[in-house]
Scaffold this motif. Structure first.
Motif, PDB file in Angstrom:
ATOM      1  N   PHE A 156      77.644  33.371  41.195  1.00  0.00           N
ATOM      2  CA  PHE A 156      78.197  32.548  42.275  1.00  0.00           C
ATOM      3  C   PHE A 156      77.157  31.602  42.867  1.00  0.00           C
ATOM      4  N   ASN A 192      94.927  38.498  32.647  1.00  0.00           N
ATOM      5  CA  ASN A 192      94.481  37.980  33.942  1.00  0.00           C
ATOM      6  C   ASN A 192      94.731  36.486  34.109  1.00  0.00           C
ATOM      7  N   LYS A 205      77.013  39.294  39.906  1.00  0.00           N
ATOM      8  CA  LYS A 205      78.004  38.536  40.677  1.00  0.00           C
ATOM      9  C   LYS A 205      77.314  37.535  41.594  1.00  0.00           C
ATOM     10  N   GLU A 236      81.020  23.570  40.568  1.00  0.00           N
ATOM     11  CA  GLU A 236      82.399  23.201  40.251  1.00  0.00           C
ATOM     12  C   GLU A 236      82.435  22.329  38.993  1.00  0.00           C
ATOM     13  N   LEU A 261      93.615  33.929  32.356  1.00  0.00           N
ATOM     14  CA  LEU A 261      92.413  33.103  32.229  1.00  0.00           C
ATOM     15  C   LEU A 261      92.152  32.624  30.803  1.00  0.00           C
ATOM     16  N   LEU A 295      84.449  31.693  36.024  1.00  0.00           N
ATOM     17  CA  LEU A 295      85.640  30.879  36.288  1.00  0.00           C
ATOM     18  C   LEU A 295      86.029  30.951  37.763  1.00  0.00           C
ATOM     19  N   LYS A 296      85.935  32.119  38.340  1.00  0.00           N
ATOM     20  CA  LYS A 296      86.254  32.281  39.758  1.00  0.00           C
ATOM     21  C   LYS A 296      85.289  31.488  40.632  1.00  0.00           C
ATOM     22  N   ALA A 297      84.051  31.352  40.160  1.00  0.00           N
ATOM     23  CA  ALA A 297      83.033  30.621  40.920  1.00  0.00           C
ATOM     24  C   ALA A 297      83.175  29.108  40.784  1.00  0.00           C
ATOM     25  N   GLY A 298      84.065  28.642  39.878  1.00  0.00           N
ATOM     26  CA  GLY A 298      84.304  27.204  39.772  1.00  0.00           C
ATOM     27  C   GLY A 298      84.098  26.594  38.411  1.00  0.00           C
ATOM     28  N   PHE A 354      84.888  35.906  33.654  1.00  0.00           N
ATOM     29  CA  PHE A 354      85.893  35.797  34.711  1.00  0.00           C
ATOM     30  C   PHE A 354      85.241  35.406  36.041  1.00  0.00           C
ATOM     31  N   LEU A 355      84.081  35.990  36.329  1.00  0.00           N
ATOM     32  CA  LEU A 355      83.370  35.649  37.562  1.00  0.00           C
ATOM     33  C   LEU A 355      82.934  34.185  37.548  1.00  0.00           C
ATOM     34  N   LYS A 370      91.458  28.942  29.816  1.00  0.00           N
ATOM     35  CA  LYS A 370      90.196  28.325  30.222  1.00  0.00           C
ATOM     36  C   LYS A 370      89.010  28.881  29.434  1.00  0.00           C
TER      37      LYS A 370
END
Length: 292
Positions: free
Chosen positions: A26, A77, A22, A31, A79, A50-53, A47-48, A82
């Motif tokens: 990150f 979820n 993780k 982005e 996602l 995508l969450k990070a940008g 998923f991580l 994407k």
């Protein structure tokens, strides 16, 4: 599906593994990046990202049941739109555009025994942009000769169970490389670095070396213990060493068919090679040792 979930739950509950990945994701994702996730499992690394940008993730999974479940989990979820889901080996995947980041967790308990090295080198050459990043960025693999009373007890029991020998000494039987808890007190010498790899610079898909161990005490050589240090980024890493928090990998153990007594002052010459498996799933491993 139940067995798939149980198998992946073991990985996902490994706090050392998950926290390190993780942090690495990150700290690496920018982005709008595109990401290639090799061995997606249930999708957590995708998923991580995508969450990070990340704007899009290509994820590849070879196991059909896991691939099906991965798509369901991503949709659940919100996602899936994407993500692009690829089924099969990463070495067979073709992308229209190269990606900014490759992320993968293909570590075996001996680090390199699940074809990690050829898979990452192939992906780097074909799929990664110039200046792109890879998680993991490198790894250092250690070996040490050791005693292993648990293994000796197991094999002794199999040699005589109700009068039957369930472990014939045949050269073509592969007893595997079990994951076991190895303690420093079990080691018969100081550990040695087998190989230290920088994935960005690595050229050879084969990892091979010969190391010499100086036996530090009398004991029964049951096999060779192994652990690794995974460098996910330049600053983020984790280790499966006996000196660190226990992971689901524990320590790898390469057992001998016949344990051998050794004495302090002797030398053990150990030669090991991991080479690519044409099936793409596991490395071909060969080793030889000699006590002098």
């Amino acid at each position: 599906m139940e067995n798939i979930i149980q198998q992946h739950a073991i990985l996902l509950k490994d706090k050392v593994r998950m926290e390190a990945y993780k942090k690495a994701i990150f700290s690496s994702v920018k982005e709008g990046d595109t990401v290639f996730d090799i061995g997606g499992g249930l999708g957590i690394l995708s998923f991580l990202a995508l969450k990070a940008g990340a704007s899009h993730v290509h994820v590849v999974e070879v196991e059909p049941g896991t691939w099906t479940l991965l798509r369901l989990v991503a949709k659940h979820n919100g996602l899936a739109e994407k993500m692009t889901f690829h089924k099969g080996l990463s070495t067979k995947i073709r992308l229209k555009k190269r990606v900014d980041l490759i992320v993968s967790e293909l570590f075996g308990n001996l680090c390199l025994n699940e074809n990690l090295l050829p898979v990452l080198i192939d992906a780097r050459k074909r799929l990664l942009k110039n200046g792109g990043s890879i998680i993991p960025s490198g790894m250092k693999v250690f070996f040490a000769p050791c005693e292993n009373r648990d293994w000796e007890f197991t094999t002794t029991a199999l040699h005589n169970l109700d009068g039957f020998d369930l472990l014939p000494d045949l050269p073509d039987i592969d007893v595997g490389t079990p994951s076991m808890i190895i303690k420093n007190a079990d080691l018969l010498s100081e550990p040695r670095v087998f190989i230290d790899i920088d994935i960005i610079k690595a050229r050879s898909e084969t990892a091979a070396n010969l190391v010499t161990f100086n036996v530090s005490r009398d004991g029964l050589l049951s096999g060779f213990a192994s652990w690794f240090e995974a460098r996910l980024t330049g600053k983020i890493s984790f280790s499966t060493s006996p000196n660190d928090l226990t992971t689901h990998w524990k320590q790898g153990f390469l057992p001998l068919r016949t344990p051998q007594k050794v004495k302090a002052g002797q030398k053990i010459i150990f030669e090991l090679e991991f080479s690519p498996d044409p099936s793409g799933l596991n490395s071909i491993m060969g080793y030889h040792f000699e006590v002098k």
